[in-house]
Enzyme design. Structure first.
Site, PDB file in Angstrom:
ATOM      1  N   HIS A 261       1.153  -1.817  -0.130  1.00 29.54           N
ATOM      2  CA  HIS A 261      -0.080   0.077   0.072  1.00 29.54           C
ATOM      3  C   HIS A 261       1.230   1.523  -0.257  1.00 29.54           C
ATOM      4  O   HIS A 261       0.423   2.388  -0.216  1.00 29.54           O
ATOM      5  CB  HIS A 261      -0.653  -0.143   0.873  1.00 29.54           C
ATOM      6  CG  HIS A 261      -0.012  -0.306   2.850  1.00 29.54           C
ATOM      7  ND1 HIS A 261       0.703  -0.748   2.654  1.00 29.54           N
ATOM      8  CD2 HIS A 261       0.339   0.787   3.716  1.00 29.54           C
ATOM      9  CE1 HIS A 261       1.379  -0.590   4.328  1.00 29.54           C
ATOM     10  NE2 HIS A 261       0.773   0.541   4.096  1.00 29.54           N
ATOM     11  N   CYS A 262       2.182   1.351  -0.115  1.00 28.90           N
ATOM     12  CA  CYS A 262       3.163   2.964   0.238  1.00 28.90           C
ATOM     13  C   CYS A 262       3.465   2.070  -0.718  1.00 28.90           C
ATOM     14  O   CYS A 262       3.932   3.631  -1.530  1.00 28.90           O
ATOM     15  CB  CYS A 262       3.453   2.688   1.748  1.00 28.90           C
ATOM     16  SG  CYS A 262       2.714   2.810   3.210  1.00 28.90           S
ATOM     17  N   ILE A 263       5.140   1.345  -0.970  1.00 29.19           N
ATOM     18  CA  ILE A 263       6.335   1.623  -1.601  1.00 29.19           C
ATOM     19  C   ILE A 263       6.396   1.652  -3.314  1.00 29.19           C
ATOM     20  O   ILE A 263       6.385   2.855  -3.550  1.00 29.19           O
ATOM     21  CB  ILE A 263       7.171   0.432  -1.662  1.00 29.19           C
ATOM     22  CG1 ILE A 263       7.606   0.652  -0.167  1.00 29.19           C
ATOM     23  CG2 ILE A 263       8.474   0.999  -2.017  1.00 29.19           C
ATOM     24  CD1 ILE A 263       8.521  -0.745   0.352  1.00 29.19           C
ATOM     25  N   ASP A 266       3.646   6.089  -2.771  1.00 26.30           N
ATOM     26  CA  ASP A 266       3.695   7.332  -2.289  1.00 26.30           C
ATOM     27  C   ASP A 266       5.267   8.294  -2.781  1.00 26.30           C
ATOM     28  O   ASP A 266       5.014   8.951  -2.870  1.00 26.30           O
ATOM     29  CB  ASP A 266       4.681   6.671  -0.682  1.00 26.30           C
ATOM     30  CG  ASP A 266       2.889   5.877   0.126  1.00 26.30           C
ATOM     31  OD1 ASP A 266       2.309   6.161  -0.132  1.00 26.30           O
ATOM     32  OD2 ASP A 266       4.288   5.467   1.091  1.00 26.30           O
TER      33      ASP A 266
END
Length: 423
Positions: A261-263, A266
């Site tokens: 969900h991030c890398i 973001d």
């Protein structure tokens, strides 16, 4: 019923956060738009691996955790935390519609004394430029004087047991000193370490830096893996050797692409924001380009392995993808490179199935599949995309006709086997 904390969003961030506050004796209300999910939570049943049912059920039974679809219940909570997805659009730009919609709903329920904290990952300035005006316009209240407002980025790593919501330090940045103090005081009741920063903008950028750091370093070893393929050098051996240096080196591993969900998301939030100031984050965008190219490189590796080892083309070959979760030993498929790779293999004419002990089925990016039995002999090639620990890789190599190992799951033995092709 009065609640100490209300959390908007009962997903991979919201539910572990609720559990952490409830463990500290706080009464927590989870607000979610999915009635089925709310019903499941109120029955004490969990759908998040980090908060198993045997942990959640007693908290629900004790009245410490409850769920609802009704935003009106926010009025009776002392603090409102927002833990909602902030995805990218198809054009790889920030999509804040979910966050904005929630802020508009919260605004009409705000009362003097409320504390609102955004946990959703986003670009610097979101809390001040997007959330604050919405809350003020919808409530008639003023942030800073009538209610407190802060940003505190989530730091969830699904599947980890050593670092959890409770013991991972919490970054907090408010729109003013009182807001920072109020948010820090709340989190300190349940989380071991709280680290205040000067503003929500600093806290927002802190979260992005953490994940951009990983993205850039993973891109470095992914690029090195492609070079090692041409040099006929084992990239895994090189990374392992470099990791023996006790200073000045941090080990990152190559793979089929980024997931979670991030890398994968973001860095693009920051590159988008940077363009507003006439600045181009070329280093970050290059890393994103390299990481996004890895499923294509891995498809070519599978094709090469079939061609050289089996004298077969990719078209018409039966391929088993082993693991579709984005990392080992979890069920989370968000942004998983396996889904992209499956699509690429199918487009090339391959007959693709998958096996994943943690993911019985999935439907993403126009692909809907169910897990097949692990029967290596039934396939022309088995591609290890996620290295789940429950798999017997020695047996896999023994039984399979051909293995393409994108995670070094077969280890040193795989390097010595003519059946195994490594990333």
């Amino acid at each position: 019923m009065k609640r100490d904390v209300a959390i908007v969003g009962a997903g991979y961030v919201g539910l572990p956060l609720a559990r952490t506050f409830a463990d500290a004796g706080k009464r927590v209300l989870l607000v979610d738009v999915d009635p089925a999910r709310v019903e499941q939570l109120n029955a004490g049943e969990s759908y998040i691996e980090d908060v198993p049912t045997e942990v959640l059920a007693p908290l629900v039974g004790a009245g410490l955790v409850a769920a609802t679809t009704d935003y009106d219940e926010l009025r009776d909570a002392d603090a409102i935390l927002i833990a909602l997805p902030t995805p990218l659009s198809r054009q790889r730009e920030p999509d804040l519609r979910i966050l904005v919609s929630a802020a508009e709903q919260i605004a009409t329920r705000l009362r003097p004394g409320h504390l609102v904290v955004v946990e959703s990952t986003t670009y610097p300035g979101t809390t001040r430029e997007q959330v604050k005006p919405l809350l003020e316009a919808g409530s008639g209240l003023t942030a800073g004087s009538d209610f407190h407002l802060a940003f505190s980025p989530e730091r969830v790593d699904p599947g980890r047991e050593d670092w959890t919501t409770k013991n991972v330090p919490k970054i907090v940045g408010g729109i003013d000193e009182k807001s920072t103090a109020a948010a820090a005081a709340l989190y300190s009741t349940a989380i071991e370490t709280v680290h205040p920063v000067s503003s929500p903008d600093a806290a927002e950028l802190t979260k992005l830096l953490e994940n951009i750091f990983r993205s850039v370093n993973i891109a470095l070893v992914n690029e090195l893996a492609q070079l090692c393929d041409r040099l006929d050098i084992d990239v895994w051996e090189v990374v392992e050797a470099a990791a023996t240096k006790p200073f000045g080196f941090m080990s990152f591993k190559p793979g089929p692409g980024l997931g979670g969900h991030c890398i994968p998301v973001d860095p693009f939030y920051l590159t988008w924001k940077a363009r507003e100031f006439g600045f181009y984050t070329e280093f970050i965008e290059l890393a994103g380009k390299i990481n996004e190219s890895m499923p294509y490189f891995c498809r070519s590796l599978v094709s090469q392995a079939l061609n050289h080892a089996r004298q077969r083309s990719l078209s018409g070959s039966r391929i088993l993808v082993l693991g579709v979760a984005y990392k080992a030993d979890i069920s989370d498929t968000r942004e998983s490179p396996a889904v992209k790779l499956i699509g690429l293999l199918q487009n090339a004419g391959a007959d693709v199935a998958y096996h994943d002990p943690h993911v019985p089925s999935f439907a993403e990016n126009g692909i809907a599949m169910s897990s097949s039995p692990l029967e290596p002999t039934a396939y022309d090639c088995v591609v290890v995309v996620t290295n789940h620990s429950a798999i017997d890789y020695d047996r896999l190599v023994e039984e399979a006709v051909l293995v393409v190992d994108l995670r070094n799951a077969t280890g040193a033995d795989g390097r010595r086997s003519d059946k195994v092709w490594k990333l």
